[in-house]
Design a protein around this motif. Structure first.
Motif, PDB file in Angstrom:
ATOM      1  N   SER A 136      35.550  51.162  59.682  1.00  8.98           N
ATOM      2  CA  SER A 136      36.394  51.499  60.843  1.00  8.98           C
ATOM      3  C   SER A 136      36.558  50.307  61.771  1.00  8.98           C
ATOM      4  O   SER A 136      37.631  50.092  62.334  1.00  8.98           O
ATOM      5  CB  SER A 136      35.815  52.695  61.587  1.00  8.98           C
ATOM      6  OG  SER A 136      34.502  52.413  62.026  1.00  8.98           O
ATOM      7  N   ASP A 137      35.505  49.483  61.915  1.00  9.42           N
ATOM      8  CA  ASP A 137      35.606  48.272  62.735  1.00  9.42           C
ATOM      9  C   ASP A 137      36.636  47.297  62.158  1.00  9.42           C
ATOM     10  O   ASP A 137      37.401  46.666  62.894  1.00  9.42           O
ATOM     11  CB  ASP A 137      34.257  47.564  62.854  1.00  9.42           C
ATOM     12  CG  ASP A 137      33.259  48.337  63.696  1.00  9.42           C
ATOM     13  OD1 ASP A 137      33.643  49.373  64.282  1.00  9.42           O
ATOM     14  OD2 ASP A 137      32.115  47.884  63.764  1.00  9.42           O
ATOM     15  N   ILE A 138      36.639  47.200  60.859  1.00 11.89           N
ATOM     16  CA  ILE A 138      37.577  46.296  60.210  1.00 11.89           C
ATOM     17  C   ILE A 138      39.009  46.787  60.390  1.00 11.89           C
ATOM     18  O   ILE A 138      39.916  46.012  60.696  1.00 11.89           O
ATOM     19  CB  ILE A 138      37.212  46.116  58.715  1.00 11.89           C
ATOM     20  CG1 ILE A 138      35.835  45.445  58.619  1.00 11.89           C
ATOM     21  CG2 ILE A 138      38.278  45.327  57.974  1.00 11.89           C
ATOM     22  CD1 ILE A 138      35.235  45.449  57.249  1.00 11.89           C
ATOM     23  N   PHE A 139      39.208  48.102  60.230  1.00 11.01           N
ATOM     24  CA  PHE A 139      40.551  48.654  60.421  1.00 11.01           C
ATOM     25  C   PHE A 139      41.010  48.471  61.873  1.00 11.01           C
ATOM     26  O   PHE A 139      42.174  48.158  62.122  1.00 11.01           O
ATOM     27  CB  PHE A 139      40.603  50.126  60.042  1.00 11.01           C
ATOM     28  CG  PHE A 139      40.549  50.358  58.556  1.00 11.01           C
ATOM     29  CD1 PHE A 139      41.201  49.502  57.664  1.00 11.01           C
ATOM     30  CD2 PHE A 139      39.847  51.431  58.039  1.00 11.01           C
ATOM     31  CE1 PHE A 139      41.160  49.724  56.301  1.00 11.01           C
ATOM     32  CE2 PHE A 139      39.813  51.664  56.667  1.00 11.01           C
ATOM     33  CZ  PHE A 139      40.456  50.800  55.796  1.00 11.01           C
ATOM     34  N   ASP A 140      40.098  48.643  62.807  1.00  3.74           N
ATOM     35  CA  ASP A 140      40.446  48.434  64.228  1.00  3.74           C
ATOM     36  C   ASP A 140      40.842  46.971  64.446  1.00  3.74           C
ATOM     37  O   ASP A 140      41.802  46.694  65.176  1.00  3.74           O
ATOM     38  CB  ASP A 140      39.271  48.793  65.143  1.00  3.74           C
ATOM     39  CG  ASP A 140      39.023  50.287  65.194  1.00  3.74           C
ATOM     40  OD1 ASP A 140      39.932  51.060  64.812  1.00  3.74           O
ATOM     41  OD2 ASP A 140      37.904  50.672  65.598  1.00  3.74           O
ATOM     42  N   PHE A 141      40.141  46.048  63.820  1.00  3.62           N
ATOM     43  CA  PHE A 141      40.459  44.631  63.957  1.00  3.62           C
ATOM     44  C   PHE A 141      41.842  44.327  63.394  1.00  3.62           C
ATOM     45  O   PHE A 141      42.624  43.582  63.974  1.00  3.62           O
ATOM     46  CB  PHE A 141      39.394  43.783  63.248  1.00  3.62           C
ATOM     47  CG  PHE A 141      39.699  42.325  63.241  1.00  3.62           C
ATOM     48  CD1 PHE A 141      39.486  41.556  64.368  1.00  3.62           C
ATOM     49  CD2 PHE A 141      40.202  41.719  62.100  1.00  3.62           C
ATOM     50  CE1 PHE A 141      39.768  40.199  64.374  1.00  3.62           C
ATOM     51  CE2 PHE A 141      40.480  40.357  62.094  1.00  3.62           C
ATOM     52  CZ  PHE A 141      40.260  39.602  63.225  1.00  3.62           C
TER      53      PHE A 141
END
Length: 72
Positions: free
Chosen positions: A65-70
């Motif tokens: 999810s952090d990667i998608f947010d980035f």
């Protein structure tokens, strides 16, 4: 699939072990795999080696999810 990495005395990965059931499944999905003859260029091997080393570093792992947010 669960793969086991085989390492030499210096900790360098020298092989991968998978179950025969997994190998049979791979052969069903990719029937030409046993005749596949392609050598990866060294630069690609170097990238893979770095990524494998990073798997042992918990600080390098982040939730997807952090990667998608980035990316957003």
């Amino acid at each position: 699939m669960i793969a086991q990495l085989i390492q030499d005395d210096e900790g360098k990965t020298t092989g991968v072990f998978i179950t025969i059931e997994d190998w049979e499944q791979i052969k069903r999905n990719y029937p030409n795999i046993e005749t596949f003859d392609y050598e990866l260029p060294q630069w690609q091997k170097d990238i893979l080696d770095e990524r494998i080393k990073d798997l042992d570093k918990p600080e390098m792992l982040r939730p997807i999810s952090d990667i998608f947010d980035f990316i957003d």
